[in-house]
Scaffold this active site. Sequence first.
Site, short mmCIF file in Angstrom:
data_model
loop_
_atom_site.label_atom_id
_atom_site.label_comp_id
_atom_site.label_asym_id
_atom_site.label_seq_id
_atom_site.Cartn_x
_atom_site.Cartn_y
_atom_site.Cartn_z
CD GLU A 112 -2.70 1.49 2.40
OE1 GLU A 112 -2.42 0.89 3.45
OE2 GLU A 112 -3.60 2.34 2.30
NE ARG A 332 3.57 -9.52 11.40
CZ ARG A 332 3.12 -8.55 12.17
NH1 ARG A 332 3.11 -7.32 11.75
NH2 ARG A 332 2.65 -8.81 13.38
CE LYS A 342 1.34 1.51 6.34
NZ LYS A 342 0.84 0.75 5.23
#
Length: 487
Positions: A112, A332, A342
């Site tokens: 994204e 992950r 972010k």
Amino acid sequence: MMPGETDVEAIVRKHAVRNAMEYGRAMEGPVLSKSMQELPLPKPEVRALALMVKKVVGEVNSLGKEELEKQYRVYAEEFREADARKAEASSRHNFSINGASSGNFTTRFPPEPAGYMHVGHAKPLFIEDELRKAYSGKLMLYFDDTNPDKERQEFVDAFKKDFLWLGIKFDGEYYASDSIPVLYEYASKAISAAKAYVCSCSPDSISSDRAAGKGCIHKAQDPNTNSRLWKKMLDGDFGDNEAILRFNADMSAANTTLRDPTLFRIKRAEHYRQARRFIVWPTYDFCTPIVDSLNGVTDVIRSKEYEMRDELYFAVLDSLGLRKPRITSISRLKITNNLTAKRKIRQLIQEGKVEGWDDPRLVTISGLRKRGVRPSAIREFSLSSGMGTSESVVEIGKLLGCNRKLVEPQALPLRYSYSPAPGYTECKLMLIGDLMNGEEFNDNSLTLRTVYVEESAKQLKEGSIIKLKGIGLFNLYDATGMGFYSL
Ligand SMILES: [Zn+2]
């Protein structure tokens, strides 16, 4: 085993002998930790073991070269076998998927564009790249960009710059937001088939209904009413957040992601790519499966945290009669004491605590590049845990260790002095520590030290690695100001 020796002592001796053979002298720390890994049960207390290690290491270090070699030969075969097993285990990170076949493999990398790429993104990317090679397939770049508030062209460009630097070439690229007109058509189909409905309940009542597992009054609306209301949504007759399109699934499903999730929401904002072309935006849950299916994706690699959403992904495709890609979950790669969120990075930038997304203290790809970390070190690090699903939490030190091994042979050793001297020039060494101290921002994460290095350093180009004996390796980031970051 030496006469009269216990099992524990024999294990300690074996590791002490190997350590002495490898490094010229056995050291207590490594011998202790190797022994701990291999001890029989019940394990002795660490303190007692440490005393034994001290004793045995002393004995081994007093052996002559010949005697040491003789003792080593006793274990040589065992070590050779253990090393071979270990090498095989690490090369067994064979990157494969059950049922996948050569020439019939397409996957995609779905960032994204709402921030910069960080080291956590690198793991799925490099795994996808390995799978592409293994199956002579395709790796597509898919920008997941249906949230106009957060996404920017700047981030698209930054991702692309990072891919280039990492050496990843895609077989094509597409943007979720370009598919919105097609997604509207699928929404209409879903509405006609009573698979979706327009809901104008408040966010609070939607979430309490979800928690209670009960449907709202809109769930039973007939398709004609929903079609009319959907058209009103598209025509702009509702304000932002006054109505949503929901999936008509199962409000009492054990998997809560299936409790009639949002498929579209209204948001009047300028989008970096579509400008003001749309006010109704699809959610990730609706958009991603359809865009994957329509673009020929055969395989989706995503992290285990999305596992709950797999069922929803397939349910959306089933409801529209679309082809279903296969999903493979991987764990992950979490980096201890480092920031990848972010929102938090944005906050540190706003507060002026870091220079920007490419601050060398951050584990963003651009930050690592500025620091002097090489793409192949990031690749090696990213692939080191394979395709397993058990959570891997890794210290950033491991990445830096991979990198040091790689750059050290090319590093230029320079003489230096702590005080000004003729023939020496001033340089700034920026020593980088952890950005976070637990959850807190660490104010000491960057410390400046001034030293004086040989004048020949002035000829170096940015990105050169130097070695200052006794201090470490440094990357030249500012050739005119003679600024170096620690590695
Ligand atoms: Zn409702």
